[in-house]
Each structure stands twice: as structure tokens, then as C-alpha cells.
Design an enzyme around this catalytic site. Structure first.
Site, PDB file in Angstrom:
ATOM      1  N   HIS A 251      -7.122  -4.860  10.443  1.00  0.00           N
ATOM      2  CA  HIS A 251      -6.900  -4.760   8.995  1.00  0.00           C
ATOM      3  C   HIS A 251      -5.612  -5.442   8.564  1.00  0.00           C
ATOM      4  O   HIS A 251      -4.674  -5.581   9.344  1.00  0.00           O
ATOM      5  CB  HIS A 251      -6.935  -3.297   8.522  1.00  0.00           C
ATOM      6  CG  HIS A 251      -5.770  -2.448   8.949  1.00  0.00           C
ATOM      7  ND1 HIS A 251      -5.878  -1.087   9.131  1.00  0.00           N
ATOM      8  CD2 HIS A 251      -4.466  -2.745   9.211  1.00  0.00           C
ATOM      9  CE1 HIS A 251      -4.699  -0.594   9.470  1.00  0.00           C
ATOM     10  NE2 HIS A 251      -3.830  -1.582   9.533  1.00  0.00           N
TER      11      HIS A 251
ATOM     12  N   ASP B 155       0.818  -1.220   0.000  1.00  0.00           N
ATOM     13  CA  ASP B 155       0.000   0.000   0.000  1.00  0.00           C
ATOM     14  C   ASP B 155       0.848   1.264   0.000  1.00  0.00           C
ATOM     15  O   ASP B 155       2.072   1.208   0.168  1.00  0.00           O
ATOM     16  CB  ASP B 155      -0.967  -0.003   1.197  1.00  0.00           C
ATOM     17  CG  ASP B 155      -0.298  -0.445   2.510  1.00  0.00           C
ATOM     18  OD1 ASP B 155       0.935  -0.366   2.595  1.00  0.00           O
ATOM     19  OD2 ASP B 155      -1.030  -0.847   3.434  1.00  0.00           O
TER      20      ASP B 155
ATOM     21  N   ASP C 229      -7.331  -2.510  14.404  1.00  0.00           N
ATOM     22  CA  ASP C 229      -8.724  -2.768  14.006  1.00  0.00           C
ATOM     23  C   ASP C 229      -8.844  -4.044  13.167  1.00  0.00           C
ATOM     24  O   ASP C 229      -9.889  -4.304  12.583  1.00  0.00           O
ATOM     25  CB  ASP C 229      -9.313  -1.565  13.256  1.00  0.00           C
ATOM     26  CG  ASP C 229      -8.628  -1.284  11.912  1.00  0.00           C
ATOM     27  OD1 ASP C 229      -7.632  -1.990  11.583  1.00  0.00           O
ATOM     28  OD2 ASP C 229      -9.077  -0.383  11.183  1.00  0.00           O
TER      29      ASP C 229
ATOM     30  N   GLU D  83      -9.642  -1.861   5.553  1.00  0.00           N
ATOM     31  CA  GLU D  83     -10.290  -1.507   6.810  1.00  0.00           C
ATOM     32  C   GLU D  83     -11.558  -2.346   7.014  1.00  0.00           C
ATOM     33  O   GLU D  83     -12.037  -2.978   6.068  1.00  0.00           O
ATOM     34  CB  GLU D  83     -10.642  -0.014   6.790  1.00  0.00           C
ATOM     35  CG  GLU D  83      -9.430   0.902   6.609  1.00  0.00           C
ATOM     36  CD  GLU D  83      -8.525   0.970   7.849  1.00  0.00           C
ATOM     37  OE1 GLU D  83      -8.461  -0.006   8.615  1.00  0.00           O
ATOM     38  OE2 GLU D  83      -7.872   2.021   8.023  1.00  0.00           O
TER      39      GLU D  83
HETATM   40  P1  PGA Z   1       2.375  -1.326  12.591  1.00  0.00           P
HETATM   41  O1  PGA Z   1       1.168  -1.331  11.542  1.00  0.00           O
HETATM   42  O2  PGA Z   1       3.319  -2.375  12.106  1.00  0.00           O
HETATM   43  O3  PGA Z   1       2.981   0.049  12.485  1.00  0.00           O
HETATM   44  O4  PGA Z   1       1.792  -1.630  13.927  1.00  0.00           O
HETATM   45  C1  PGA Z   1       0.603  -2.537  11.182  1.00  0.00           C
HETATM   46  C2  PGA Z   1      -0.570  -2.322  10.228  1.00  0.00           C
HETATM   47  O5  PGA Z   1      -1.292  -1.335  10.387  1.00  0.00           O
HETATM   48  O6  PGA Z   1      -0.777  -3.162   9.351  1.00  0.00           O
END
Ligand code: PGA
Length: 260
Positions: free
Chosen positions: A138, A67, A136, A143
Site C-alpha cells: 500500500h 492519512d 502489502d 490497501e
Molecule cells: P512504516 O510504514 O514506515 O512504519 O514501515 C510504511 C507504510 O505503511 O506506508
């Protein structure tokens, strides 16, 4: 789903890096799916270490990132282009032409997303996809509510994600609201999935991903549908798993299992 709980972030990162290294040793021109965020940094450090020790060669490797934020140019220090360059690409011998990251500044997002999907296919599909998980639930920027068959597209970020990612920006208002992300369907087509999670703030999402129902409200739960999904956790992230003893038992007994 294979669930592996390790005592520390470093050990978790090492174990995941070993999976990637195994794929590269078997297939030197493998296609790797890359992730950003804090979680995969340890894996990148391990892979760079192996490369510097002469154990891993990336010159035939192709990568596709999950992404990118919409609106941030590659030169912005919060863009995922910048992150990947700083934390991984500049330390290994990957060919710049073999690096694919969604564009956050294209004039035509729809056409770009279709092209990105086509490039993945033309390169033979992703052999191993690295993933983190959001608080959350994802994966990538899919999302809650994202279709489990979604493809690469533009998404509006959810409030918890904006809140989580605000730590990287000067002000919360600076966090982009839109992103371009591979879909859940795109991710499920990778041959192997390697998801990592560490820290207490991931424990609830991890429990729902592994032991909850498959639901678009926790897009990581789609890993339950994948034939080769490996989940690497530290103790904190594993803290809410009900079947923890069983996962440890399986890993302990694995060396003696009949070869399939
Ligand atoms: P993070 O993000 O590794 O910074 O905790 C993970 C994600 O949102 O997929």
C-alpha cells in the site's frame, strides 16, 4: 521510475532529503506531502538538521499529510497529528496555519474529505510527496483493491497493516480499524513522488511495485504511471529486484547523460 539503492538507511534518508531541499530551494513556498511511520523519520531528521544549520526555511511552506487514524484525537500519542508535531513540525519554522492533516475525529467524513481535496487544489497542488510502502504494497492507507483513481476517503485497514502497526500500540486490539487517507489518484497528482523503503520485510512489496504489473492489488505499483517518481531503497529492501544491476548502471552513468 528512478530507483536508487543506497548502502544504509541514513544514506537513503539523506538522498531523499536532498530532493525535498532541492524543491524548497527553487520554490520557497512549496507544498509538501508528508508521510508517517518509521520509514520517513530519517528524512525528517535530515530536514530538521538542514533547518537548524540555516540551510532550509519552512516559513512559507504548506504541508498536507497522507492519512490519519479514525477515532484518535490529536493528543493521542499514536495519532499522526501527534507524530508529525513531535517528529517534525515542532523542530522547524512552519506556520501552524499551513499544516493540513486529515481529521480522525470529524463528524462528517465525506464532507471533510471533499474539503481536504479542495484545499490541496487551492494551495496549488502538492509539489513533492513523501511516501512509504506497506508490506502489502500500500501507499498511504490505500490497501489492496483500492481504485488507482481513488480520492481522499475513509478506508478499512487490511489485516497485515493492523498487524504491522500493532508494534506502536500496547495491544493489537488498540490499532484503529479505519483511517482517512488520500487516494491513489490524489497522490499521483503530486508533481514529484519520493518513496522510501528499508528492511527485508519490504523487499517483496518493493519488487512488485517496481517490476510487477500495475495493479490495484499493489497500490504502490501506480508509481509506474507517474512521470517523476523517485524510489530510495536500502540494500535489504532492494533484495528481490531482478533488474538491480541496471538501476545501479543508470545511476552510475547519470552524471554523464545529456541534459534534458
Ligand atoms: P512504516 O510504514 O514506515 O512504519 O514501515 C510504511 C507504510 O505503511 O506506508
Amino acid at each position: 521510475m528512478e530507483v536508487v539503492v543506497l548502502p544504509s538507511y541514513q544514506e537513503m534518508s539523506k538522498a531523499a532529503a536532498q530532493v525535498i531541499a532541492g524543491v524548497l530551494n527553487e520554490k520557497p513556498n512549496a507544498v509538501l506531502g508528508m508521510a508517517t511511520g518509521s520509514t520517513p523519520l530519517g528524512v525528517y531528521q535530515e530536514l530538521v538538521k538542514m533547518h537548524k544549520a540555516g540551510e532550509l526555511d519552512f516559513h512559507q511552506v504548506t504541508t498536507f499529510n497522507l492519512d490519519e487514524y479514525v477515532g484518535l484525537p490529536k493528543s493521542n500519542s499514536q495519532s499522526y497529528h501527534y507524530f508529525m508535531h513531535e517528529n517534525f513540525f515542532k523542530h522547524v519554522n512552519i506556520a501552524p496555519d499551513n499544516i493540513y492533516i486529515p481529521s480522525g475525529t470529524t463528524k462528517n467524513y465525506r464532507a471533510f474529505c471533499a474539503w481536504y481535496e479542495k484545499r490541496i487544489e487551492e494551495c496549488g497542488g502538492i509539489d513533492v510527496q513523501i511516501l512509504g510502502i506497506g508490506s502489502d504494497g500500500h501507499i498511504a492507507f490505500n490497501e489492496p483493491g483500492s481504485s488507482l483513481s481513488s480520492r481522499t476517503r475513509l478506508k478499512t485497514l487490511a489485516e497485515p497493516t493492523i498487524q504491522d502497526n500493532a508494534r506502536f500500540f500496547d495491544r493489537k486490539e488498540d490499532v484503529p480499524i479505519y483511517a482517512i487517507t488520500m487516494g491513489v489518484g490524489t497522490i499521483l497528482e503530486a508533481r514529484t513522488l519520493v518513496l522510501l523503503a528499508n528492511g527485508k520485510n519490504k523487499a517483496n512489496a518493493v519488487a512488485q511495485m517496481v517490476e510487477g504489473p500495475v495493479t490495484s492489488m499493489i497500490t504502490a505499483s501506480a508509481l509506474q504511471l507517474h512521470p517523476s517518481a523517485k524510489v530510495f531503497l536500502d540494500e535489504d529492501a532492494a533484495g528481490q529486484l531482478k533488474m538491480r544491476e541496471y538501476y545501479d548502471w543508470v545511476m552510475k552513468k547519470k552524471p554523464g547523460a545529456p541534459q534534458t
